[in-house]
Write a protein that holds these residues in place. Structure first.
Motif, PDB file in Angstrom:
ATOM      1  N   GLY A  95       0.800  -1.213   0.000  1.00  0.00           N
ATOM      2  CA  GLY A  95       0.000   0.000   0.000  1.00  0.00           C
ATOM      3  C   GLY A  95       0.828   1.255   0.000  1.00  0.00           C
ATOM      4  N   PRO A  96       0.203   2.376  -0.389  1.00  0.00           N
ATOM      5  CA  PRO A  96       0.920   3.632  -0.562  1.00  0.00           C
ATOM      6  C   PRO A  96       1.052   4.499   0.685  1.00  0.00           C
ATOM      7  N   GLY A  97       0.524   4.087   1.799  1.00  0.00           N
ATOM      8  CA  GLY A  97       0.563   4.947   2.970  1.00  0.00           C
ATOM      9  C   GLY A  97       1.930   4.999   3.620  1.00  0.00           C
ATOM     10  N   ALA A  98       2.484   6.205   3.690  1.00  0.00           N
ATOM     11  CA  ALA A  98       3.804   6.363   4.297  1.00  0.00           C
ATOM     12  C   ALA A  98       3.823   5.957   5.764  1.00  0.00           C
ATOM     13  N   GLU A  99       2.691   6.073   6.430  1.00  0.00           N
ATOM     14  CA  GLU A  99       2.622   5.757   7.861  1.00  0.00           C
ATOM     15  C   GLU A  99       2.837   4.266   8.133  1.00  0.00           C
ATOM     16  N   ASN A 100       2.756   3.437   7.119  1.00  0.00           N
ATOM     17  CA  ASN A 100       2.965   1.997   7.280  1.00  0.00           C
ATOM     18  C   ASN A 100       4.411   1.577   7.100  1.00  0.00           C
ATOM     19  N   TYR A 101       5.279   2.518   6.836  1.00  0.00           N
ATOM     20  CA  TYR A 101       6.699   2.219   6.627  1.00  0.00           C
ATOM     21  C   TYR A 101       7.507   2.841   7.757  1.00  0.00           C
ATOM     22  N   PRO A 102       7.972   2.049   8.707  1.00  0.00           N
ATOM     23  CA  PRO A 102       8.680   2.619   9.851  1.00  0.00           C
ATOM     24  C   PRO A 102      10.148   2.940   9.614  1.00  0.00           C
ATOM     25  N   TYR A 103      10.710   2.414   8.539  1.00  0.00           N
ATOM     26  CA  TYR A 103      12.144   2.594   8.303  1.00  0.00           C
ATOM     27  C   TYR A 103      12.364   3.392   7.028  1.00  0.00           C
ATOM     28  N   TRP A 104      13.220   4.406   7.134  1.00  0.00           N
ATOM     29  CA  TRP A 104      13.441   5.341   6.032  1.00  0.00           C
ATOM     30  C   TRP A 104      14.917   5.632   5.845  1.00  0.00           C
ATOM     31  N   GLY A 105      15.278   5.894   4.589  1.00  0.00           N
ATOM     32  CA  GLY A 105      16.594   6.418   4.299  1.00  0.00           C
ATOM     33  C   GLY A 105      16.602   7.925   4.418  1.00  0.00           C
ATOM     34  N   GLN A 106      17.757   8.531   4.116  1.00  0.00           N
ATOM     35  CA  GLN A 106      17.924   9.984   4.254  1.00  0.00           C
ATOM     36  C   GLN A 106      17.476  10.740   3.007  1.00  0.00           C
ATOM     37  N   GLY A 107      17.346  10.052   1.899  1.00  0.00           N
ATOM     38  CA  GLY A 107      16.872  10.696   0.682  1.00  0.00           C
ATOM     39  C   GLY A 107      17.988  11.055  -0.276  1.00  0.00           C
ATOM     40  N   THR A 108      17.633  11.137  -1.546  1.00  0.00           N
ATOM     41  CA  THR A 108      18.559  11.573  -2.582  1.00  0.00           C
ATOM     42  C   THR A 108      17.818  12.519  -3.525  1.00  0.00           C
ATOM     43  N   GLN A 109      18.476  13.607  -3.893  1.00  0.00           N
ATOM     44  CA  GLN A 109      17.825  14.651  -4.680  1.00  0.00           C
ATOM     45  C   GLN A 109      17.829  14.294  -6.169  1.00  0.00           C
ATOM     46  N   VAL A 110      16.684  14.430  -6.794  1.00  0.00           N
ATOM     47  CA  VAL A 110      16.563  14.304  -8.243  1.00  0.00           C
ATOM     48  C   VAL A 110      16.102  15.653  -8.788  1.00  0.00           C
ATOM     49  N   THR A 111      16.890  16.219  -9.694  1.00  0.00           N
ATOM     50  CA  THR A 111      16.571  17.499 -10.299  1.00  0.00           C
ATOM     51  C   THR A 111      16.403  17.299 -11.799  1.00  0.00           C
ATOM     52  N   VAL A 112      15.285  17.749 -12.333  1.00  0.00           N
ATOM     53  CA  VAL A 112      14.983  17.594 -13.755  1.00  0.00           C
ATOM     54  C   VAL A 112      14.862  18.988 -14.365  1.00  0.00           C
ATOM     55  N   SER A 113      15.723  19.269 -15.317  1.00  0.00           N
ATOM     56  CA  SER A 113      15.694  20.571 -15.971  1.00  0.00           C
ATOM     57  C   SER A 113      14.837  20.503 -17.237  1.00  0.00           C
ATOM     58  N   SER A 114      14.109  21.559 -17.478  1.00  0.00           N
ATOM     59  CA  SER A 114      13.228  21.583 -18.657  1.00  0.00           C
ATOM     60  C   SER A 114      13.895  22.232 -19.851  1.00  0.00           C
TER      61      SER A 114
END
Length: 124
Positions: free
Chosen positions: A105-124
């Protein structure tokens, strides 16, 4: 406990591709269902895709269906997100997340473990 580290983000032109990775240094990676979420500035965190423990089942947000592919290699303790035909609206910080309970399922509240994130930048 799973410990997630994302990599692979960067700057890409619209229409281009990127592959994100999410690695775990632990021994229990295959016990977790995994997902990718993203968060753009000023917006709520949103579901992108999920994959079950074996990699046999996946779930995608409508906005990325046909362009993104989620996969995992349990032997390498790594999950991937192949992103093709990127659009400016895909620009966000991408997070990987893990859960032990059954479901994609798509609910973020059901995922207790997370990474720190990585930035994706898309230029037009």
């Amino acid at each position: 406990q799973v410990q997630l580290v994302e990599s692979g983000g960067g700057l890409v032109q619209a229409g281009g591709s990127l592959r994100l990775s999410c690695a775990d240094s632990g021994r229990t990676f295959s016990n977790y269902a995994l997902a990718w979420f993203r968060q753009a500035p000023g917006k709520e965190r949103e579901f992108v895709a999920a994959i079950n423990r074996s990699g046999s089942r996946t779930n995608y947000a409508d906005s990325v269906k046909g362009r993104f592919t989620i996969s995992r290699d349990n032997a390498k303790n790594t999950m991937y997100l192949q992103m093709n035909s990127l659009k400016p609206e895909d620009m966000a910080v991408y997070y990987c997340a893990a859960r032990m309970i059954y479901g994609l399922g798509p609910g973020a509240e059901n995922y207790p473990y997370w990474g720190q994130g990585t930035q994706v930048t898309v230029s037009s």
